[in-house]
Enzyme design. Structure first.
Site, PDB file in Angstrom:
ATOM      1  N   TYR A  87       0.843  -1.198   0.000  1.00  0.00           N
ATOM      2  CA  TYR A  87       0.000   0.000   0.000  1.00  0.00           C
ATOM      3  C   TYR A  87       0.878   1.248   0.000  1.00  0.00           C
ATOM      4  CZ  TYR A  87      -3.856  -3.114   1.470  1.00  0.00           C
ATOM      5  OH  TYR A  87      -4.791  -4.112   1.556  1.00  0.00           O
ATOM      6  N   SER A 131     -13.606  -4.695   2.006  1.00  0.00           N
ATOM      7  CA  SER A 131     -14.656  -4.019   1.225  1.00  0.00           C
ATOM      8  C   SER A 131     -16.053  -4.472   1.650  1.00  0.00           C
ATOM      9  CB  SER A 131     -14.460  -4.255  -0.277  1.00  0.00           C
ATOM     10  OG  SER A 131     -13.255  -3.687  -0.728  1.00  0.00           O
ATOM     11  N   LEU A 160     -18.363  -2.782   2.688  1.00  0.00           N
ATOM     12  CA  LEU A 160     -19.345  -1.780   2.264  1.00  0.00           C
ATOM     13  C   LEU A 160     -19.320  -1.610   0.745  1.00  0.00           C
ATOM     14  CD1 LEU A 160     -18.750   0.897   5.053  1.00  0.00           C
ATOM     15  CD2 LEU A 160     -20.477  -0.913   4.967  1.00  0.00           C
TER      16      LEU A 160
END
Length: 335
Positions: free
Chosen positions: A57, A210, A212
């Site tokens: 990331y 994820s 949502l």
């Protein structure tokens, strides 16, 4: 917040964790460092003790942020990070230009763990995932390497991300897994086909990322939504303008459920996941403390068996159009 056990190896975490990627990658605009650190520490105060990051990331920057933020409370939190890429060490390049190659060779894993320990300002990683399955390195070799790290005390528990059931079985046979991480939500239910039953049989926890639907299930988007090219969602087929015309139907359904329960769509989505199995711990990502508190509240949303069955019938009748990743990334999942 209540706790949940992830698998049978002894790891216990808050019912809802926090995915930290968005603080530095994929979902601009990003908060400045001071604001991000304050938010992460406020999340701990709110009851979150499970934080998810990865070396890839922002090419190390996310781990550095998480490490600085959580250093004062290190003994109170569980930090999960990931290996699985050979990030070429070229500090003169910016994050977007830095070469990244998929690799889980033993030497790459050992290089990765030392870097993660340093950036996270800790002497051990609580939960260490293989980020993506490396087709060029047998999973048994990966598991054996991680087993050595566990014996050395550098890693406490380990897991896989986006791995198929057969791969999970092979890895678990060599070094018992604590958790598997994959996308799972009201609008992506593929893990229900085979993965969840495999994890239940083997006693492995599940960590949906994820949960949502990359914010789709929060009710923030509609048929007219268009994503800036700097937003990761702009490259995802499910979020194309054409597909959004159809896919927004699930948003409208979740909003209906939220009105019935007198809560928010996000809490409906989190509560639904928690109701699936007692060993599921979602890690919604957000950069704002008010959203973190809202997501935590999903643990207070409960459904009757009849409501769960009715939701399933509605979901089974809905078709979601478009892949969940760009084609090159989709090819790396469920291996």
């Amino acid at each position: 917040m209540n706790k949940r056990k992830l698998g049978r190896q002894g790891l216990t975490v808050s019912e809802v964790g926090l995915g930290c990627m968005g603080f530095t990658q994929s979902y601009p605009p990003y908060p400045d460092r001071r604001e991000a650190i304050a938010t992460l520490r406020e999340a701990v105060d709110a009851g979150v003790d499970f934080f998810d990051t990865a070396e890839v990331y922002s090419a190390f920057k996310n781990e550095e942020l998480v490490g600085e933020a959580l250093e004062p409370v290190r003994d109170k939190v569980v930090i999960a990070t990931k290996f699985g890429y050979d990030l070429v060490d070229m500090p003169d390049l910016d994050t977007a230009a830095r070469p990244v190659r998929l690799s889980s060779k033993p030497a790459t894993i050992r290089k990765a763990v030392e870097g993660s320990l340093r950036r996270l300002r800790t002497d051990h990683i609580d939960l260490y995932y293989q980020h993506r399955v490396d087709p060029d390195t047998p999973i048994e070799e990966v598991a054996d390497t991680v087993a050595s790290l566990i014996r050395e005390g550098k890693v406490l528990y380990w897991g896989l991300s986006e791995a198929a059931p057969a791969t999970v079985r092979r890895a678990h046979a060599v070094c018992p897994l604590t958790a598997v991480q994959s996308e799972y939500s009201l609008w992506y239910r593929q893990p229900e086909q085979k993965l969840l039953s495999t994890l239940e049989e083997l006693g492995i926890g599940f960590v949906p990322f994820s949960p949502l639907g990359k914010a789709m299930l929060t009710g923030r988007f509609n048929r007219d939504t268009r994503f800036d090219k700097t937003d990761f969602r702009s490259a995802i087929p499910r979020f194309s303008h054409e597909n959004m015309q159809h896919n927004v139907a699930i948003v409208e359904y979740v909003e209906q459920l939220a009105r019935q329960k007198e809560t928010s769509p996000a809490r409906i989505a989190i509560g639904w996941l928690l109701a699936q199995k007692p060993w599921i711990v979602p890690i919604p990502g957000t950069k704002r403390i008010e959203r973190i508190r809202e997501n935590i509240g999903g643990a207070d949303v409960h459904f009757t068996e009849e409501e769960m069955a009715d939701i399933r019938r509605h979901l089974d009748g809905m078709e979601i159009i478009g892949a969940r990743y760009p084609e090159d990334q989709e090819a790396l999942t469920n291996k």
